[in-house]
Write a protein that holds these residues in place. Sequence first.
Motif, PDB file in Angstrom:
ATOM      1  N   SER A   1       0.848  -1.190   0.000  1.00 42.49           N
ATOM      2  CA  SER A   1       0.000   0.000   0.000  1.00 42.49           C
ATOM      3  C   SER A   1       0.883   1.239   0.000  1.00 42.49           C
ATOM      4  CB  SER A   1      -0.899   0.011   1.240  1.00 42.49           C
ATOM      5  OG  SER A   1      -0.113   0.190   2.416  1.00 42.49           O
ATOM      6  N   GLU A   2       0.272   2.382  -0.244  1.00 40.37           N
ATOM      7  CA  GLU A   2       1.017   3.633  -0.156  1.00 40.37           C
ATOM      8  C   GLU A   2       1.619   3.808   1.243  1.00 40.37           C
ATOM      9  OE1 GLU A   2      -0.937   7.163  -2.472  1.00 40.37           O
ATOM     10  OE2 GLU A   2      -2.550   5.809  -1.810  1.00 40.37           O
ATOM     11  N   ASP A   3       0.795   3.543   2.251  1.00 39.23           N
ATOM     12  CA  ASP A   3       1.274   3.736   3.628  1.00 39.23           C
ATOM     13  C   ASP A   3       2.447   2.808   3.955  1.00 39.23           C
ATOM     14  OD1 ASP A   3      -0.565   5.702   4.093  1.00 39.23           O
ATOM     15  OD2 ASP A   3      -1.993   4.411   5.139  1.00 39.23           O
ATOM     16  N   SER A   4       2.389   1.556   3.480  1.00 36.88           N
ATOM     17  CA  SER A   4       3.476   0.631   3.800  1.00 36.88           C
ATOM     18  C   SER A   4       4.767   1.052   3.116  1.00 36.88           C
ATOM     19  CB  SER A   4       3.094  -0.805   3.413  1.00 36.88           C
ATOM     20  OG  SER A   4       2.870  -0.940   2.027  1.00 36.88           O
ATOM     21  N   LEU A   5       4.688   1.549   1.883  1.00 29.93           N
ATOM     22  CA  LEU A   5       5.896   2.026   1.208  1.00 29.93           C
ATOM     23  C   LEU A   5       6.471   3.240   1.915  1.00 29.93           C
ATOM     24  CD1 LEU A   5       4.888   1.625  -2.550  1.00 29.93           C
ATOM     25  CD2 LEU A   5       6.516   0.225  -1.266  1.00 29.93           C
ATOM     26  N   ARG A   6       5.599   4.122   2.346  1.00 29.02           N
ATOM     27  CA  ARG A   6       6.081   5.312   3.061  1.00 29.02           C
ATOM     28  C   ARG A   6       6.729   4.920   4.384  1.00 29.02           C
ATOM     29  NH1 ARG A   6       0.869   8.118   1.002  1.00 29.02           N
ATOM     30  NH2 ARG A   6       1.721   9.431  -0.669  1.00 29.02           N
ATOM     31  N   TRP A   7       6.175   3.917   5.048  1.00 29.33           N
ATOM     32  CA  TRP A   7       6.746   3.455   6.312  1.00 29.33           C
ATOM     33  C   TRP A   7       8.104   2.796   6.106  1.00 29.33           C
ATOM     34  CZ3 TRP A   7       6.979  -1.904   7.943  1.00 29.33           C
ATOM     35  CH2 TRP A   7       7.487  -2.063   9.234  1.00 29.33           C
ATOM     36  N   ILE A   8       8.202   1.920   5.114  1.00 24.36           N
ATOM     37  CA  ILE A   8       9.463   1.213   4.865  1.00 24.36           C
ATOM     38  C   ILE A   8      10.568   2.196   4.499  1.00 24.36           C
ATOM     39  CG2 ILE A   8      10.614  -0.393   3.282  1.00 24.36           C
ATOM     40  CD1 ILE A   8       7.860  -1.888   3.180  1.00 24.36           C
ATOM     41  N   PHE A   9      10.235   3.187   3.674  1.00 24.81           N
ATOM     42  CA  PHE A   9      11.257   4.118   3.182  1.00 24.81           C
ATOM     43  C   PHE A   9      11.162   5.470   3.894  1.00 24.81           C
ATOM     44  CE2 PHE A   9      10.514   1.118  -0.349  1.00 24.81           C
ATOM     45  CZ  PHE A   9      11.795   0.613  -0.456  1.00 24.81           C
ATOM     46  N   GLU A  10      10.779   5.441   5.185  1.00 25.00           N
ATOM     47  CA  GLU A  10      10.548   6.687   5.913  1.00 25.00           C
ATOM     48  C   GLU A  10      11.824   7.493   6.121  1.00 25.00           C
ATOM     49  OE1 GLU A  10       8.859   5.689   9.660  1.00 25.00           O
ATOM     50  OE2 GLU A  10      10.661   4.669  10.420  1.00 25.00           O
TER      51      GLU A  10
END
Length: 228
Positions: A186-195
């Motif tokens: 998801s968008e949120d998971s990508l943002r979290w992984i690459f925070e």
Amino acid sequence: MTGRDVRSVEDLLALLDGLFVDTPKWQDFYGDRDRPVPFFAAKPDENLVSYLERGLVSPGRALDLGCGPGRNALHLAAAGFSVDAVDLSPAAIEWARERAGEAEVRFLCGDAFTLELGEYDFVYDSGCFHHLPPHRRVSYLSLLDRCLKPGGHLGLACFAAGSMGSVVPDTELYRRGRLEGGLGYSEDSLRWIFEDLTEIELRRMTSEPADSPHYGVPFLWTALFQRT
């Protein structure tokens, strides 16, 4: 000798790798060049073309992760980048070298997590990340820490959750011992992984017609991040 398998982090990661019985057989996958697979064509990703055309990424030293037959690596070389391109599959690397001709791309066959690589202004990944088991995200982020220069960019194309990739929770993947053909994000998971990186753009890949000079399918996320 105790018969134990784990003494280091790398031992642990290798042990976890072995839990998955459906790891893709990339040598077989790229060995049949006549398969009707759209991204076998020598077309760069539409988002990659867009990044360069809009000046979001400037020529420098680039690394293409999971390069396959070299379609994006060759586009980067033509745009003025000095390119290293890595893939696990000898068949893919052989095909990429044949395609490259006189293009100045250094194709490397092996595991990007263990190869001796340099530092890069741009790391591009089209289809590698979503085939990694969850524990290898640690290896992926470590690779970026080593290889992506300050101010450099990461470009990514990966399965979107609910469109193509599996949405099974990480813990369930280990219970099943299967990657289910690839992981959807998801968008949120990508943002979290690459925070730890700055988001420049995150969108779905644009669908491209068969006669387009670019590759584009809407079930992929495309993302551009910058290391600051």
